[in-house]
Every structure is written in structure tokens, then in C-alpha cells.
Design an enzyme around this catalytic site. Structure first.
Site, PDB file in Angstrom:
ATOM      1  CB  THR A 733     -27.044  -2.292  34.284  1.00 32.82           C
ATOM      2  OG1 THR A 733     -27.155  -3.769  34.480  1.00 32.82           O
ATOM      3  CG2 THR A 733     -28.770  -1.497  34.509  1.00 32.82           C
ATOM      4  CG  ASP A 734     -20.484  -2.944  34.033  1.00 31.90           C
ATOM      5  OD1 ASP A 734     -20.484  -4.099  33.958  1.00 31.90           O
ATOM      6  OD2 ASP A 734     -19.622  -2.216  33.909  1.00 31.90           O
ATOM      7  CD1 TRP A 735     -22.732  -9.593  34.576  1.00 31.10           C
ATOM      8  CD2 TRP A 735     -22.978  -7.935  33.347  1.00 31.10           C
ATOM      9  NE1 TRP A 735     -23.061 -10.203  33.621  1.00 31.10           N
ATOM     10  CE2 TRP A 735     -23.217  -9.336  32.852  1.00 31.10           C
ATOM     11  CE3 TRP A 735     -23.337  -6.797  32.550  1.00 31.10           C
ATOM     12  CZ2 TRP A 735     -23.759  -9.284  31.229  1.00 31.10           C
ATOM     13  CZ3 TRP A 735     -23.863  -6.824  31.374  1.00 31.10           C
ATOM     14  CH2 TRP A 735     -24.012  -8.196  30.718  1.00 31.10           C
ATOM     15  CD1 TRP A 736     -25.850  -8.215  40.581  1.00 31.06           C
ATOM     16  CD2 TRP A 736     -23.824  -8.505  39.583  1.00 31.06           C
ATOM     17  NE1 TRP A 736     -25.541  -9.754  40.196  1.00 31.06           N
ATOM     18  CE2 TRP A 736     -24.441  -9.821  39.643  1.00 31.06           C
ATOM     19  CE3 TRP A 736     -22.448  -8.318  39.041  1.00 31.06           C
ATOM     20  CZ2 TRP A 736     -23.670 -10.954  39.319  1.00 31.06           C
ATOM     21  CZ3 TRP A 736     -21.637  -9.443  38.830  1.00 31.06           C
ATOM     22  CH2 TRP A 736     -22.410 -10.626  38.797  1.00 31.06           C
TER      23      TRP A 736
END
Length: 823
Positions: A733-736
């Protein structure tokens, strides 16, 4: 990704004073980064220079040769080396400014004016706020009097006016003065300088396309214009080398520059907080302008001047049902050395499917040719690569890539507008190139652009309803759930045993219990993990003691694409647009191979790079990180980056998959796009990169795609990426990520929902709440496995194999670093 900058804020050049000379650079590096490979700096400078696009050169004002120049504009010192956010916030050891670069190139700079600007800039430093997403688009300009300009004109023959812009992550450009448009002070500066000087050159230091219609207002008073895409630490010095003629101008635009923002086909559907409707469909950039509005183009796609002239001699070598091959002679008929980029465009017949007037099919940049020297370029275009996707069944073949019957025209030249028709190949019958299945289609009604014809056969904009999704998602997923391998418990098999061939990967994975499998599906909770180099973006793989005991190494990720973002100093490389504007694939691979070596020295295993979303709209803040409005340029450039980085044994991670074309409210925005446009425009570059360079990792985007967040998107990740393209790497994923429950499988929420889509790892691993990211991991995966209809062990094991594939590929580099540290 939303992060707190590692570097300092508040002083020029993103916290680093600009160097003034090569001699000073050596001293600076002793105090900052003595490990910097000089070759990396040299190639970065060459790439930044080849990415500079010369848009105007009336009277051959450039190169500057022996002229004395007066440099106007504060950006001569307060140079924008890169855009904002994780893609450029590197702790760079040095940054050149333009005045120092010009002196380095041997150009005589008016010292009195330069000193005036030095004093004023020192007294009025830029206000670089530390607030995320609130960085300035421009810096206020020094007031300039007619007397100062007139005095400078008595000492210098040529004026150079520098105008700078920046945007970035969470910071879209705005349609207002100081961003997309000139400020009143910049207009006054141009008026004043052009009134005093007979010859004025404008240098645009920017990461995004901005309005250039004002150039026409000045007529012959502006003799030269350079678009200097943000070139990193060596960028200003590279621009100076081009101005001086030390490195000949050879860059080409990878975007169309229109006369006004309203001319762009996306302009009516950009900037919405909750939804952006991609109504222009496949007609992005030059595909729209060359088809419907050629008169609204100020500078066409692929355009760029040089300091010499070339003759192009295209010949068809072979044409059959499979491909057409061109042998293109390029001869330097001018008086200076230079490089030229030959471009092949194709026109499809457009019988049942609307087609753009021209589509880029191949390109190649020559080597440096001396006056009178020639090079013959061979370019082969496969017809299969010209296939169109039929999402509505208009050809009788729904959800298939097809080549329609009719005439295929081929045009060769040095930009999309000037390319001349050189061949026509007639296909007698429609051919299905590839039959696939519906995936990621729209779930909402909207109309998309198509080609209609007037009474004289000229193309005009028409509209049609977009085909909506019909697939049984629940049935598709349920029928493809992977079987589980029986959990054996710990048998003493280590991952090293798999690498050495004494155990199978399946046997190793069978040892992992549900908790360990869930731990493999997340990163080490926070950024700056103690398991990796200081300042890292996050660590995945061996994030717990039990996983490390089994031989699973921790894998360190770092931000990119313009550099390695750590607490340590690291190179700041040319932006994505600058690299793409070189059109020089071998040069980009050479640069990124050196960058891969730097990753090893700095402790980075996975570089979150390249950024490869399409320049759908000129206001997208992160366009500087990305390559082009064209998917072929995007895919080939991304593949060049991945090949370079991964040639050194470390990993590249292309991003953001997919249709991430706006920063405003990016984590909530829904990109509503037809399946055809999604596949032909927004996924095509990713497909080329995956097929040609096989990246070890890939990152999803924040946004929704037709109503589903990308990190939950089974159709995108499992059906298309893995099923159709054969991708076997690790998807992160992108962050979070955003909380959600699977609409078809209510026992799956958040991370369990994500794992079912085959998005393998949540990065950095913690939970996102209304109060912001939290430093703990949730237990949605373990909970889901325990309930009826929840996530299966087989799905967790499948994801574990993807993660372990990345870990195993990186093991030699990680082990070598560990041994060096121990030694």
C-alpha cells in the site's frame, strides 16, 4: 505518502546552501556526503541537461557563447531543485544555483546586478513553511526599476530572466498568479527587462506545466525560452551548461502546452474533492489536441529545439501482418553538435472504436552527432501494441484488445505535429489480439468523449454513455480462492534452506501460524523503523523476532523517486519529468544503476520509485515526479528506471497504481474512468513496465478507482496486474489506508479486505484513525480468519509467498550489508 520532512526547512534550496564552484563542492562533500560517487553527479548533470527543453531561439540567441549576460529574477539564487513532499524531500548534500552554474560554464555574468540580487535575497529569504502541503508555489519577486534594468543593459548584451514554480505531494498547482499564471511582479519584471534589452532569454524552473501564453505578448522581445524541468542537485548547473552551449539543447516535451488552461480536456473535471469524472476518456493530452483542437496548441507534444539542424530520412524496411519496421537516417546538417529524437506515430482506422488522430508508437534518441555526421535508427512497431480495448462490444468482441480492419497510417518526425506520413498498411479483417474479462469498470453513469464527424469528415467532439460494470465480483473472487497448505508448525526450516534448495518454499510457509502470516502482511508499524537505516520510510518482511528467527530478513524501504530519503545525506536526482524529457532510455538506466549503488551504500533495499502516473491535468501537484501525458513514454521510462535500479541487486517499486492524478483530497477522491481509458491510458504504462522490467515491488494509490480504494481493488491487483500481466512481485500500500468493509464479504474489513485483493503488505503497518496514524497494528486479519466467511489461510499463504519472493531477491544485498556492519 504524508510524512514529516527529514530535512531542515526555512532556508534556501530545501535546507542546503547552494555551492558556488566545483572547488567549493569538494569541501562541501567532505562535510556532508564524502561517499557520493562523482560519476553519479556527472550523469545526473547530463540527464538534467538533456531534459531541458528549448522552446524558442530566435536569431540563434543561444548558446550564449561570448556574450555578457545580466540575470534577473530571484530564482537565479533561490532555485527550485525539486518539488515538494516525499518524492523530493531528500537531505541533499549540495544544490547549485544558476549564477554559480553560469560562471562554472564560463559565461560572463554581470556582477553588479548579481550582487544586487544576492543582497536582496539574503534580506528577504523564502518563507518555507514546515506545514505539510502548505509550501509556497513561488517566491515573491524583487521589485525591479527601469533604471536598474537600463544600467544592466549598458554592461551586458543579453538578459536572462528566471521564473520558478513548485508544487508537490498534497499541493496541487492552482489556476492563479504565482502558480499556473504569472504574478504581477513577474509581468513587470518581463516588461522592464524586455524594454531595456534587445535580446532576452527566459528560463522556466518548474516541475509542472504552467501558462506560457504570455510569451506571444512579447513577440521578438523574448528571443529564447527554456523549460528547465526541476533537475535536482545538479539542475541549475545543467541549465547553465545548456545556455552556454557546453551541452547542446536536446530535450523534448512530454506534455502538450496549450494556449490556456481551459483548452485542456480535463479542465472541467479536475479538482473535485470527492469525484473526478474522466470524461475526456482516451483523449488525454495530444490525443485530444491533434484530434479536435490543433489550433489550441502553443507547443506540441514531442517538441524541442536544438542548436543545430537535422535531416530525417525515414524508410520502410519491412511491413507485414505482425510489424512494421523503419530505418530512419538522421543527419546533422547544421554547424554545431547535437542530438535528435525521432518519433513514430500511428493512426488507427477508427471504424467502430473512436481513435485519436495520432498515437506515439516508438521513439529513439541519437547519440551526439557532429556537423555532417549521420546515424541510422531502426524502429520496429508491433501491430499488437497498437490494439485498442473494446469495453462496449462495439466491434462484436467485448472486453478484448482488437485491431480493426482498415488503413493504419504511420508518421515519422521529431514531434507529433511535424511528423510526416510515410507509410500506410491496410488490414483486411479485424483481429482479436487478446481476449480478457471485464475488470474495474465504472459503477456510476457518466458520458465520455468520442469522435463524431461533420459533413466534411472533420473530427468534432461527441459524447456517449460509458459502459458500466456487469461482472459478478463475488462469484469471481469466490471461484478463485487459493487452497491452503496444511499448517505444520515450526519444523526448523529456515528461509536460507529454501534458497539453498534443501527445502521448498511451500514447506517453509506451512510452518507459519496465522499470527506470523498476519505479521508478514504488514510493515514494522511506523516510519523510521529501528530495523532499518535511520530515517527510513518503513520496514517489511522480518518485522518480528519469530520471523527473523526463521531467516526472514527485514527489508528497508525509502522514499523516491528523486533521491533516497533518509536521515543521511543522499543525492537529489532530476525529477521524473526532467528524465522523461531526455527521451534517452540508456542514459536513464545508467543514472539509476548508479543510484542503485548509492542505495546499497545508504542502506536502502527498496526505492519507492518510479512515480509513473499520467499527466492528465497540468495542475496535478505531483506531475514533477511523473513522466508524461503519454503511456508509452511513461512505461518505457519507468522500465528504464527499474532496470537500472534492479541491476544492482536492490528493488524498485513503481507507484501509484492507479489513476492517481490529483493531490487534493487524494485519499478520498474517486477517479471515475471508463474501462477502455483505464486500460489504454492509466494502466498501459504500468503494464509496459511490469512486462519489460519485472519490478520486484509495486505500490497502490490512495484514491478510489470507480468506487473502490486501490488498496482493496481485486480487479486491479488480482485480475489485471497478476492475472493478465503475470506479475509475481510484492504489492504494498501507499502509507496507511482507509477503513472499509468488503461489500461482498462482510466478514472482511480493512487488512483482511486488502489481503483478499492480493495487496500483500500494509505500509508502514500501523493504523490510521481520525486522529492520525497510530503506532500499533490492528488484528483484523487474525480476527477474520477465525470467523465463518472470513479470510482463508490459503490467501495469507499466497501473500506470504509474494512477500518472501521480495525478501529472497534482496537477501544477497542485505546479508552483505550485515556482514560489513559486523566486520
Amino acid at each position: 505518502m504524508p510524512t514529516t520532512p527529514v530535512t531542515e526547512s526555512g532556508d534556501r534550496s530545501h535546507g542546503v546552501m547552494a555551492v558556488e564552484s566545483v572547488a567549493q563542492l569538494s569541501t562541501v562533500l567532505e562535510d556532508t556526503d564524502p561517499t557520493l560517487d562523482p560519476a553519479l553527479g556527472r550523469i545526473a548533470r547530463q540527464a538534467a541537461a538533456e531534459g531541458v527543453v528549448l522552446l524558442r531561439n530566435d536569431g540563434r540567441v543561444l548558446p550564449l557563447a561570448h556574450a555578457t549576460v545580466a540575470v534577473f529574477g530571484r530564482v537565479q539564487l533561490d532555485w527550485f531543485a525539486v518539488g515538494y513532499g516525499s518524492g523530493g524531500d531528500v537531505k541533499v548534500p549540495y544544490v547549485w544555483n544558476l549564477v554559480a552554474g553560469l560562471r562554472d560554464a564560463g559565461v560572463a555574468v554581470d556582477g553588479e546586478l548579481a550582487e544586487l540580487y544576492r543582497r536582496w535575497c539574503s534580506e528577504h529569504p523564502p518563507e518555507l513553511t514546515g506545514t505539510w502541503g502548505q509550501w509556497p508555489h513561488h517566491f515573491p519577486e524583487m521589485p525591479l526599476s527601469a533604471e536598474v534594468a537600463a544600467a544592466a543593459a549598458t554592461r551586458a548584451e543579453v538578459a536572462v530572466v528566471v521564473i520558478g514554480r513548485a508544487a508537490g505531494e498534497a499541493r496541487d498547482s492552482l489556476r492563479e498568479p504565482g502558480s499556473f499564471e504569472l504574478t504581477a511582479a513577474e509581468r513587470t519584471m518581463l516588461d522592464t527587462v524586455t524594454a531595456a534589452f534587445a535580446r532576452t532569454v527566459v528560463v522556466l524552473d518548474a516541475g509542472n506545466v504552467m501558462d506560457l501564453s504570455w510569451i506571444a505578448d512579447y513577440g521578438h522581445r523574448i528571443s529564447g525560452v527554456l523549460y528547465a524541468w526541476q533537475g535536482g542537485m545538479e539542475g541549475a548547473r545543467a541549465v547553465a551548461a545548456v545556455l552556454a552551449g557546453e551541452i547542446p539543447a536536446s530535450g523534448k516535451l512530454t506534455d502538450t502546452i496549450a494556449w490556456s488552461y481551459d483548452d485542456y480536456p480535463s479542465s472541467a473535471n479536475f479538482g473535485g474533492r470527492d469525484v473526478n469524472v474522466y470524461a475526456e476518456d482516451i483523449f488525454v493530452g495530444y490525443r485530444y489536441f491533434e484530434t479536435f483542437a490543433p489550433d489550441r496548441v502553443q507547443f506540441p507534444f514531442g517538441f524541442g529545439l536544438g542548436y543545430t539542424d537535422f535531416e530525417i530520412d525515414p524508410r520502410v524496411v519491412q511491413a507485414d501482418d505482425v510489424a512494421i519496421e523503419f530505418s530512419i537516417g538522421v543527419r546533422n546538417v547544421g554547424t554545431a553538435p547535437g542530438k535528435e529524437t525521432v518519433q513514430v506515430y500511428a493512426t488507427a482506422p477508427g471504424v467502430a472504436l473512436s481513435q485519436p488522430a495520432r498515437v506515439l508508437a516508438a521513439f529513439h534518441k541519437t547519440g551526439l552527432l557532429a556537423p555532417g555526421e549521420s546515424e541510422r535508427v531502426t524502429l520496429r512497431v508491433l501491430f499488437d501494441e497498437l490494439a485498442s480495448y473494446d469495453d462496449a462490444g462495439a466491434t462484436g468482441h467485448p472486453h478484448a484488445w482488437v485491431l480493426e480492419a482498415g488503413d493504419y497510417l504511420f508518421h515519422v518526425g521529431t514531434d507529433v505535429r511535424s511528423a510526416a506520413t510515410v507509410a500506410t498498411v491496410t488490414r483486411d479483417a479485424l483481429r482479436v489480439v487478446r481476449q480478457v474479462s471485464e475488470a474495474a469498470a465504472p459503477v456510476h453513469d457518466f458520458s465520455r468523449m468520442r469522435v463524431d464527424r461533420d459533413d466534411e469528415g472533420r473530427a468534432r467532439v461527441g459524447w456517449e454513455p460509458v459502459p458500466r460494470a456487469t461482472v459478478d465480483r463475488k462469484g469471481r473472487i469466490a471461484s478463485e480462492l487459493p487452497p491452503a497448505t496444511a499448517v505444520t508448525g515450526d519444523l526448523g526450516i529456515r528461509l536460507d534452506d529454501v534458497d539453498e534448495g534443501t527445502a521448498t518454499l511451500d514447506a517453509f510457509v506451512a510452518q507459519l501460524d496465522v499470527t506470523e502470516l498476519a505479521d508478514l502482511a504488514r510493515g514494522d508499524v511506523t516510519m523510521h523503523s529501528p530495523l532499518g537505516a535511520a530515517g527510513n520510510a518503513g520496514v517489511l518482511g522480518g518485522v518480528t523476532a519469530s520471523l527473523r528467527d526463521k531467516g526472514i530478513r527485514p527489508v528497508t524501504t525509502t522514499d523516491g523517486p528523486s533521491g533516497i530519503r533518509l536521515s543521511a545525506y543522499a543525492s537529489l536526482l532530476p525529477s521524473g519529468t526532467a528524465l522523461a524529457s531526455t527521451w534517452n532510455l540508456p542514459l536513464v538506466t545508467e543514472l539509476t544503476a548508479l543510484h542503485g549503488q548509492e542505495m546499497i551504500r545508504k542502506g536502502s533495499d527498496v526505492l519507492l520509485s518510479p512515480g509513473m502516473n499520467i499527466h492528465r491535468d497540468p495542475l496535478c501537484g505531483r506531475n514533477f515526479e511523473y513522466f508524461s501525458e503519454d503511456p508509452l513514454v511513461t512505461g518505457r521510462m519507468a522500465a528504464a528506471v527499474v532496470r537500472g535500479v534492479q541491476s544492482q541487486g536492490v528493488a524498485a517499486c513503481p507507484k501509484h497504481f492507479a489513476a492517481n492524478n490529483q493531490e487534493t483530497n487524494r485519499t478520498r477522491n474517486d477517479s471515475r474512468v471508463s474501462e477502455r481509458a483505464l486500460r489504454e491510458i492509466y494502466l498501459r504504462g504500468f503494464e509496459l513496465c511490469v512486462r519489460e522490467a519485472r519490478p520486484l515491488a509495486l505500490m497502490t494509490s490512495y484514491n478510489q478507482v470507480n468506487g473502490v480504494w486501490a488498496h482493496y481493488h481485486h480487479d486491479l491487483v488480482t485480475v489485471i496486474l497478476r492475472g493478465e500481466w503475470g506479475y509475481e512481485g510484492c504489492v504494498i500500500t501507499d502509507w496507511w489506508m482507509e477503513d472499509a468493509t468488503d461489500p461482498d464479504f462482510p466478514a472482511l474489513a480493512n487488512n483482511a479486505y486488502r489481503v483478499r485483493a492480493q495487496v500483500d503488505v500494509l505500509m508502514p503497518g500501523g493504523v490510521k484513525t481520525d486522529d492520525g496514524p497510530q503506532a500499533y497494528a490492528d488484528d483484523t486479519i487474525v480476527q477474520s480468519v477465525a470467523v465463518p466467511g472470513g479470510l482463508t489461510v490459503g490467501e495469507l499463504q499466497r501473500g506470504a509467498r509474494n512477500v518472501l519472493g521480495l525478501v529472497r531477491a534482496l537477501r544477497p544485498v542485505i546479508d552483505a550489508r550485515t556482514q560489513e556492519r559486523v566486520g
